[in-house]
Design a protein around this motif. Structure first.
Motif, mmCIF file in Angstrom:
data_model
loop_
_atom_site.group_PDB
_atom_site.id
_atom_site.type_symbol
_atom_site.label_atom_id
_atom_site.label_comp_id
_atom_site.label_asym_id
_atom_site.label_seq_id
_atom_site.Cartn_x
_atom_site.Cartn_y
_atom_site.Cartn_z
ATOM 1 N N UNK A 131 -21.900 54.437 -51.503
ATOM 2 C CA UNK A 131 -22.811 52.785 -52.069
ATOM 3 C C UNK A 131 -23.164 53.183 -52.875
ATOM 4 N N UNK A 132 -24.529 54.089 -53.071
ATOM 5 C CA UNK A 132 -25.948 54.942 -53.084
ATOM 6 C C UNK A 132 -25.507 55.698 -54.768
ATOM 7 N N UNK A 133 -23.835 56.488 -55.074
ATOM 8 C CA UNK A 133 -23.473 56.718 -55.696
ATOM 9 C C UNK A 133 -23.291 55.817 -56.745
ATOM 10 N N UNK A 134 -22.035 54.862 -56.551
ATOM 11 C CA UNK A 134 -21.860 53.938 -57.436
ATOM 12 C C UNK A 134 -22.722 53.079 -58.000
ATOM 13 N N UNK A 135 -24.073 53.236 -56.763
ATOM 14 C CA UNK A 135 -25.741 52.309 -57.500
ATOM 15 C C UNK A 135 -25.967 53.055 -58.994
ATOM 16 N N UNK A 136 -25.936 54.836 -58.269
ATOM 17 C CA UNK A 136 -26.940 55.409 -59.333
ATOM 18 C C UNK A 136 -25.996 55.506 -60.852
ATOM 19 N N UNK A 137 -24.541 55.923 -60.548
ATOM 20 C CA UNK A 137 -23.574 55.352 -61.364
ATOM 21 C C UNK A 137 -23.927 54.661 -61.945
ATOM 22 N N UNK A 138 -24.300 53.101 -62.083
ATOM 23 C CA UNK A 138 -24.306 52.239 -62.734
ATOM 24 C C UNK A 138 -25.821 51.664 -63.518
ATOM 25 N N UNK A 182 -18.218 44.730 -52.456
ATOM 26 C CA UNK A 182 -18.075 44.585 -53.557
ATOM 27 C C UNK A 182 -19.261 43.758 -54.154
ATOM 28 N N UNK A 183 -18.396 42.401 -53.849
ATOM 29 C CA UNK A 183 -19.790 41.593 -54.696
ATOM 30 C C UNK A 183 -21.205 41.311 -54.439
ATOM 31 N N UNK A 184 -21.963 42.623 -54.810
ATOM 32 C CA UNK A 184 -23.026 42.280 -54.953
ATOM 33 C C UNK A 184 -23.646 43.037 -55.943
ATOM 34 N N UNK A 185 -24.942 42.507 -55.907
ATOM 35 C CA UNK A 185 -25.638 42.644 -57.803
ATOM 36 C C UNK A 185 -25.482 43.988 -58.226
ATOM 37 N N UNK A 186 -26.082 44.848 -57.522
ATOM 38 C CA UNK A 186 -25.867 46.048 -58.103
ATOM 39 C C UNK A 186 -25.103 46.806 -58.537
ATOM 40 N N UNK A 187 -23.551 46.300 -58.131
ATOM 41 C CA UNK A 187 -22.787 47.026 -58.783
ATOM 42 C C UNK A 187 -21.859 45.606 -59.504
ATOM 43 N N UNK A 217 -26.240 52.285 -44.180
ATOM 44 C CA UNK A 217 -26.822 50.326 -44.466
ATOM 45 C C UNK A 217 -27.522 50.314 -46.401
ATOM 46 N N UNK A 218 -26.417 49.966 -46.408
ATOM 47 C CA UNK A 218 -27.848 49.862 -47.604
ATOM 48 C C UNK A 218 -29.267 49.331 -47.833
ATOM 49 N N UNK A 219 -29.759 49.083 -48.035
ATOM 50 C CA UNK A 219 -30.984 47.903 -48.332
ATOM 51 C C UNK A 219 -31.282 47.887 -49.547
ATOM 52 N N UNK A 220 -31.112 46.145 -50.079
ATOM 53 C CA UNK A 220 -31.512 45.843 -51.284
ATOM 54 C C UNK A 220 -33.211 46.026 -51.603
ATOM 55 N N UNK A 221 -32.875 46.336 -52.779
ATOM 56 C CA UNK A 221 -34.853 47.231 -53.282
ATOM 57 C C UNK A 221 -35.441 46.146 -53.379
ATOM 58 N N UNK A 222 -36.872 45.586 -53.576
ATOM 59 C CA UNK A 222 -37.219 44.700 -53.184
ATOM 60 C C UNK A 222 -37.542 43.809 -54.345
ATOM 61 N N UNK A 223 -37.696 44.961 -56.086
ATOM 62 C CA UNK A 223 -36.953 44.113 -57.052
ATOM 63 C C UNK A 223 -36.003 45.476 -57.465
ATOM 64 N N UNK A 224 -35.255 44.658 -58.557
ATOM 65 C CA UNK A 224 -34.397 45.257 -59.488
ATOM 66 C C UNK A 224 -33.967 45.136 -60.308
ATOM 67 N N UNK A 225 -34.634 46.600 -61.520
ATOM 68 C CA UNK A 225 -34.428 46.415 -62.819
ATOM 69 C C UNK A 225 -34.424 47.730 -63.372
ATOM 70 N N UNK A 226 -33.555 47.632 -64.237
ATOM 71 C CA UNK A 226 -33.339 48.910 -65.059
ATOM 72 C C UNK A 226 -34.259 49.298 -66.085
#
Lengths: 293, 428, 318
Positions: free
Chosen positions: B246-253, B275-280, A125-134
Motif C-alpha cells: 500500500x505504501x508503494x502505491x501511495x508513494x507512487x501516486x 482500493x477506495x481510500x483517498x490516498x489511492x 496495517x495502514x494508518x491515515x496521515x493526520x493531514x493529507x496534502x501533496x
C-alpha cells in the motif's frame, strides 16, 4: 530525471530518514549512555509505537488527526510502562551485566514480535496521515506529512536536550552515568533512574514509530531496520554521546538517502554495516565521540 | 560470559521439566506414523505462508482451502474417503519450507502437498518434493515449472504462470497505453519472471522497456526508487508484493501526481488492500491485471457467486461483514481449483492410497483441461500434461469509481507459448 | 578413574546410543536426528568460543554460511565432487574466520558482540546483493548429479536417509572427539586461563591475542563444517542460513545445553530443535518460546542444563 531534482528528492528523503533515525537512535544512546547496556529490543519498541498508532486510529472515531494525537500520547506511555516493567523484571535481576542484557533483550525482541503477530496478525496495517496534502514540485510531488516529521523530530530533540541539561531529572541521569556508586551514596535512587531512563529510551523509539506509520505501514517485523540503523548511528556517533548521535543520524540519514538513490539500497546497507564494524575495531570511541573511560 | 553477574540461584524444577519434555517431544513422531497407515482418509499437506512476507496471501489461501475441503467432504469426499488438511506454516521461508516438505512426507505421511505461492519458496521446495517422490501442486504463477526446472511430481493445474499472463497483456498494453515502458518489480524470482518475459513480449510488439527497477520485497519505503523512472516513460508497469504494497502505491501516486504516465499494474501490488481510500484516488482510470476479478462484475457467473459465498467473500472482494478485510481474490481461487484438480486426478486413477501415487500423477498428466463450473469458478482451463502447467483467461480491469471493472478478457489461446519441456519423458 | 577418562567414556557411550538410534526411530525422527547432529556440530563450534574462551559472538551464521556457500557454490557451478566440495567449505570458512577474527578480536565484550553482529549482517546482505551468483533469498538447489559421490568405489547417495544419517554421525563424532582433545590439552588450559584471568595469562608469557585467534578460527571452522555438511546433504543453499536468527541458534542451543560442557551443545540442540519442530505445527509464533527461554536461561540457569548438573553433582562433566 535530471540531476538537480534527483538530488532534491534524495535530500528530502534523507532528511525524513535522518529525523526518524535521530529519535530512534537517541533512545538507544540515552540508555547506553546512562546504563551502559545495549538494548536489542529497541527496534521492537519502535514497532510497538507504530502498531499502537494503528490501534488508536482504529478505535478513535472522528478525523484521522484525532487518532494521531491520541496515539502520540498513548502509545509512548504504554511502551514506556512496558520498558520499565522489562527493566524491573529482567535487567535489574541480571544486574545490568552487558552481555547478559544483550541475550535477554534478544529474547524480549522475539517475545514482543511474536505477541504482536499473534494479537494483531501478520498484515501490514495502514494508518491515515493526520493531514493529507501533496506538495507539487515541477518534477515530482512530495507528501507534506513527511516534512512535518522533520519538524516534529527537531522539536522533540530540542525538548530532550532541555530535559537532559536543564532539569533535575537530567542531573540525576548524568550523575548516575558519571559514577553509579557515588551517586548511590549521595542518595540518588539509581534503580529508579535506570528504570526511568530505560522507559524514556523506549518512548523515543515509540514516538518515532507513531510518526513514521502514516508513511510506512505498521507490521510486526518493521523493527529490524531501525534497530540496525540506530546501532550504526549510535556507534559512529560515539556510544552514549548525544550530540554525536544527532550528528551521526543526520549524516547517515542523508547519505543513506543519497547513496540509495544512486546505488541499490542493499549495497548502501552493506557499506554502512561494514562501516560500523570497522569504526568499532579501529576507532572504538566513535567518529565524533571522545575517548570514554 | 561473566559468571559473577549471571550466577543466580538455578531452578532445578526448570531443568527437570525440560528433561521430561524430551520424551514428549519425540513421541508424536512415532504416533504420527501409526496413525497414517490406517488409510481411510486422504491427507493433504498444506504449507501456507502464515507468517513472513507472504502472510496476507497465506491467510486467505488457508481460508479458501478450508472452504473447498469442507465442500468436497460434504459431497462425499474423494473416492469415498474424507479429505483431511494438515496445515503447517512455512514462514514464506525457503529453508523452513523444505523442512516442512520433509515433515509432510516422513511424519504426516500425506498423499500430496499443495498450495505454495511465493516462487522462491517453490523453487527451493520443488526439487525436494521430487526426491521424496511427493506429489506437489503449486499455486504460484512461477514459470520455473513450465520452463522445465522442476520434476515430474510438480504440477500447477489452476493458475497460469507469469509468462502466460505477461504475453497476453503485452499486446493490449502496447495498443492501448503506450510503447515505452518502465518496469517496477520485486527483486527476486517472481519479479525476474515478469522482467524477462515482459521485455521479450513488448519488444515483439515493437515497444521497449526504457528502465527496469527492482525493489527488495521487504522494503518499506519506496520514494527513493522513483527518480529512476525516465521522463520518456509512457507506461509504468508495476507489480509489487510484500508488507509494504500500500505504501508503494501511495508513494507512487504522490510522486507522479495526476499528469504522470499511464499506469498498468498487476493486482499483486494491491492484493489484500482496500482500493477506495483517498490516498489511492490517483489510481482512478488506471489499469490492472487480475487473475480473477475482485469485484463481482455485471456479468458475474453463477460459479463465481457460489465460490464467493462458500469462501465468505462479498461482492467487493472483502470478507463478509468486514469491508476493510480485503481478500487476495485474484490469486486464491487457485487453491480452490487445485483441490478440485487433485480430486479429478484421484478419481480418474481410482486412488485409494500412496501405492497409487504414480497412477494418480499419470491421470493428472492425461487431463486436457477443465470446464468452468463450481469447481473451477475462475473459468475454463486448458491443461498441458507435458509442461504440467494450466492456461486460462486473464482479465484487464480499469479503476472506475474506486472499483475494478473488467475491460478486456483475453482468450485462453492468447496465453499459449511453445512447450519448453516435457516432463512425461522423465522417470518417476 | 580420572575425570577426563570418565568424560571420554560418557562421550563414547553417547555416540554408541546415537548410532543405535537409527535402527529404532521412525524415519522422520532419523531425519530430524540427522539435522540435530549437524546443528550440534554448529553449536559445538560456537561453544568453543562462548563456553571455553568466554567470547560471545553474535555472528556465527556468517561462518556457517561461509562453509555452506563455499562448498555449495563449488558443487553447483564447477561440479566439484561432494568430498572435495566439503573440504572447500571447511577451507573457506577457515579463511573467513581468520580474517574476521583478526579484526574482531581487537575489541572486547559488548563491542565484540556488535562487531561480529555487524560483519555477519554485512555477509548476509552480501548473499542477497550478489543474488546472480548466490540465488539470494530463493537460493540454489544442487542438481541431481551433485547429490551422490564416490568414496573409494563406494557410491554414497545423499538422497538416502540412512546414508545421510551416518555421514552426519561420523562428522559429529569426529568433531566431538576433536573438541574433547582440544579442550583437555595445554591449548584447552590456555583457553580457560584466557576466560578466567586474561591479565595473569598474559603475564605468564602467553599471547592471549593468538590464543583467542586460534579459538576463534577453530570455532568458525567447525561452524563452517556444519554449514558445508548441511548444504551438501540437503542439496539447498540460500541466504536465510546467513541471517541473524541463525546466529542466535547456536547461542541458544549452547546456552540451554550448558556453555563450556562437551555434551551441552548436543543436548541443547536436540531439545530446542524438537521443541520448535513440534510447536510450528501448533502455533505460528514458535519464536516466542525461543524468546522466553533466552530470558529464563539468562535469569535462572546461565550455566545451562549440563553446566548446572556439573556444578551440583558431577564436577567431571566438563
Amino acid at each position: 530525471m535530471d540531476i538537480a531534482p534527483y538530488l532534491l528528492l534524495a535530500t528530502l528523503e534523507g532528511l525524513v530518514q535522518a529525523s526518524v533515525l535521530t529519535l530512534t537512535a537517541l533512545g538507544l544512546s540515552v540508555v547506553f549512555g546512562t546504563m551502559r547496556v545495549v538494548n536489542v529490543a529497541h527496534g521492537e519498541f519502535f514497532m510497538l509505537g507504530a502498531v499502537g498508532a494503528w490501534v488508536c486510529a482504529m478505535l478513535m472515531p472522528g478525523p484521522p488527526w484525532l487518532g494521531f494525537v491520541t496515539a502520540l500520547i498513548v502509545a509512548p506511555a504504554i511502551v514506556g510502562l512496558l520498558a520499565a516493567a522489562a527493566d524491573w523484571a529482567i535487567l535489574k535481576r541480571i544486574d545490568y551485566d552487558p552481555e547478559a542484557t544483550i541475550i535477554s533483550t534478544i529474547g524480549l525482541m522475539y517475545i514482543i514480535q511474536q505477541v504482536v503477530l499473534m494479537t494483531f496478525g501478520p498484515n501490514a496495517q495502514a494508518v491515515d496521515a493526520p493531514f493529507y496534502y501533496t506538495i507539487r514540485f515541477p518534477w515530482f510531488g512530495y507528501s507534506s506529512y513527511k516534512l512535518f516529521i522533520v519538524v516534529a523530530a527537531i522539536v522533540l530533540v530540542f525538548a530532550l536536550w532541555r530535559l537532559m541539561k536543564g532539569s533535575r531529572v537530567g542531573l540525576l541521569m548524568r550523575a548516575t552515568q558519571y559514577d553509579k556508586d557515588t551517586a548511590q551514596n549521595f542518595g540518588i535512587p539509581v534503580d529508579r533512574v535506570y528504570s526511568g531512563v530505560f522507559a524514556v529510551g523506549a518512548m523515543m523509539a515509540a514516538i518515532a514509530g507513531v510518526l513514521v506509520v502514516p508513511n510506512q505501514q505498521a507490521h510486526y517485523l518493521m523493527g529490524h531496520d531501525p534497530l540496525l540503523l540506530s546501532f550504526v548511528v549510535v556507534i559512529v556517533g560515539g556510544l552514549g554521546s548525544i550530540p554525536g548521535t544527532i550528528a551521526a543520524a543526520v549524516l547517515i540519514g542523508l547519505s543513506d538517502g543519497l547513496l540509495s538513490v544512486f546505488f541499490t539500497p542493499t549495497l548502501a546497507k552493506i557499506a554502512s554495516t561494514l562501516l560500523v564494524a570497522l569504526v568499532l575495531v579501529f576507532k572504538p570511541e566513535g567518529l565524533f565521540g571522545k575517548a570514554t573511560r | 560470559m561473566k559468571k559473577s553477574a549471571l550466577l543466580l540461584p538455578s531452578r532445578r524444577s526448570v531443568l527437570a521439566g525440560m528433561g521430561g519434555a524430551a520424551a514428549l517431544l519425540a513421541a508424536p513422531g512415532l504416533v504420527g506414523r501409526a496413525r497414517a497407515q490406517s488409510g481411510d482418509v486422504i491427507r493433504l499437506g498444506a504449507p501456507f505462508h502464515r507468517t513472513g512476507i507472504g502472510a496476507s496471501y497465506g491467510r486467505w489461501y488457508e481460508q479458501t482451502a478450508k472452504a473447498a475441503t469442507a465442500l468436497i467432504n460434504e459431497q462425499g469426499g474423494i473416492n469415498g474417503m474424507q479429505v483431511e488438511l494438515v496445515i503447517e506454516d512455512d514462514g514464506t521461508d525457503p529453508k523452513r519450507s523444505v523442512e516442512v516438505m520433509e515433515k509432510f512426507s516422513a511424519e504426516h505421511n500425506v498423499d500430496a502437498v499443495f498450495g505454495t505461492l511465493f516462487s522462491h519458496v517453490v523453487a527451493a521446495t520443488a526439487p525436494r518434493a521430487g526426491e521424496l517422490k511427493m506429489p506437489y501442486f503449486i499455486c504460484s504463477e512461477s514459470h520455473a515449472l513450465a520452463s522445465g526446472a522442476f520434476n515430474r511430481y510438480v504440477f500447477q493445474p489452476s493458475i497460469t504462470d507469469v509468462k502466460s499472463q505477461v504475453i497476453s497483456m503485452a499486446p493490449w498494453i502496447s495498443d492501448n497505453l503506450g510503447k515505452k515502458v518502465t518496469l517496477i518489480y520485486p527483486d527476486y524470482a517472481f519479479g525476474y519472471d515478469h522482467r524477462d518475459n515482459f521485455t521479450a513480449a513488448i519488444e515483439a510488439q515493437g515497444g521497449e522497456v526504457v528502465a527496469d527497477i527492482a525493489i527488495p520485497p521487504t522494503e518499506t519505503s519506496f520514494t527513493r526508487y522513483f527518480p529512476k523512472i525516465p521522463f520518456s516513460t509512457e507506461v509504468i508497469y508495476h507489480v509489487m508484493v510484500g508488507p509494504g504494497v500500500l505504501t508503494f502505491v501511495k508513494e507512487l501516486g504522490e510522486h507522479l501526481g495526476s499528469q504522470g504516465p499511464e499506469l498498468f499494474g498487476f493486482i499483486d501490488s494491491l492484493e489484500a488492500v482496500q482500493l477506495d481510500i483517498p490516498q489511492l484516488s490517483f489510481l482512478e482510470g488506471s489499469h490492472f491485471w487480475e487473475g480473477n476479478p475482485r469485484y463481482a462484475q455485471a456479468d458475474q457467473t453463477d460459479f463465481d457467486a457460489f465460490y464467493r459465498e462458500k469462501v465468505g467473500v462479498d461482492e467487493n472482494g472483502a470478507a463478509m461483514g468486514d469491508p476493510k478485510n480485503v481478500s487476495t481474490y485474484a490469486h486464491m481461487f487457485s487453491v480452490w481449483e487445485t483441490l478440485y484438480a487433485m480430486k479429478a486426478a484421484m478419481e480418474m486413477a481410482d486412488y485409494k492410497g500412496p501405492d497409487q501415487k504414480v497412477a494418480m500423477l499419470e491421470a493428472m498428466e492425461s487431463i486436457q483441461g477443465f470446464d468452468a463450473s463450481n469447481a473451477f469458478p475462475q473459468g475454463q482451463k486448458v491443461f498441458n500434461g507435458k509442461t504440467h502447467q494450466s492456461f486460462g483467461h486473464q482479465y484487464i480491469s480499469k479503476v472506475v469509481d474506486g472499483k475494478l471493472e473488467v475491460q478486456h478478457t483475453t482468450s485462453i489461446e492468447d496465453t499459449f507459448y511453445p512447450d519448453e519441456t516435457d516432463y512425461t519423458k522423465m522417470s518417476f | 578413574m580420572t575425570n577426563d577418562r570418565k568424560l571420554l567414556l560418557l562421550c563414547l557411550g553417547v555416540l554408541a546410543i546415537l548410532f543405535a538410534l537409527q535402527f529404532v526411530l521412525s524415519s522422520y525422527l532419523v531425519l530430524a536426528l540427522t539435522r540435530i547432529l549437524i546443528l550440534s556440530v554448529f553449536a559445538m563450534g560456537y561453544n568453543i568460543l562462548m563456553g571455553y574462551t568466554g567470547l560471545l559472538s553474535l555472528g556465527h551464521a556468517m561462518f556457517f554460511a561461509a562453509g555452506l556457500y563455499a562448498s555449495g557454490l563449488a558443487s553447483y557451478y564447477w561440479g566439484v565432487p561432494l568430498g572435495w566440495a566439503f573440504l572447500i567449505g571447511i577451507a573457506g570458512s577457515a579463511v573467513v574466520s581468520v580474517i574476521i577474527g583478526l579484526l574482531a578480536l581487537r575489541t572486547e565484550a559488548v563491542a565484540f558482540m556488535i562487531v561480529t553482529l555487524m560483519f555477519s549482517q554485512a555477509a548476509f546482505l552480501a548473499t542477497l546483493h550478489f543474488s546472480k551468483i548466490t540465488g539470494g533469498d530463493q537460493g540454489l538447489t544442487l542438481p541431481t548429479e551433485a547429490r551422490s559421490f564416490d568414496l573409494f568405489g563406494l557410491v554414497l547417495d545423499m538422497t538416502h536417509d540412512g546414508t545421510r544419517f551416518n555421514i552426519a554421525f561420523t562428522v559429529f563424532a569426529v568433531v566431538l572427539l576433536l573438541t574433547y582433545v582440544a579442550t583437555r590439552g595445554p591449548f584447552g588450559r590456555q583457553l580457560v586461563a584466557v576466560r578466567g584471568n586474561p591479565g595473569r595469562t598474559e603475564m605468564l608469557g602467553f599471547n592471549i591475542y593468538i590464543v583467542k585467534l586460534m579459538a576463534f578460527t577453530l570455532s568458525g571452522t567447525i561452524a563452517g563444517t556444519a554449514g558445508a555438511l548441511y548444504g551438501l546433504m540437503f542439496g539447498y543453499i540460500g541466504s536465510s542460513f546467513a541471517d541473524f536468527q541463525n546466529s542466535i541458534q547456536p547461542l541458544l542451543f549452547t546456552l540451554v545445553g550448558g556453555p563450556g560442557t562437551l555434551l551441552g551443545p548436543l543436548l541443547g540442540t536436540a531439545l530446542m530443535t524438537m521443541l520448535i519442530d513440534r510447536l510450528s505445527g501448533l502455533t505460528t509464533a514458535y519464536l516466542i518460546v525461543v524468546g522466553v527461554l533466552l530470558i529464563v536461561m539468562t535469569l535462572w540457569a546461565p550455566k545451562g542444563i549440563l553446566g548446572t548438573i556439573r556444578d551440583k553433582w558431577a564436577r567431571w562433566l566438563n
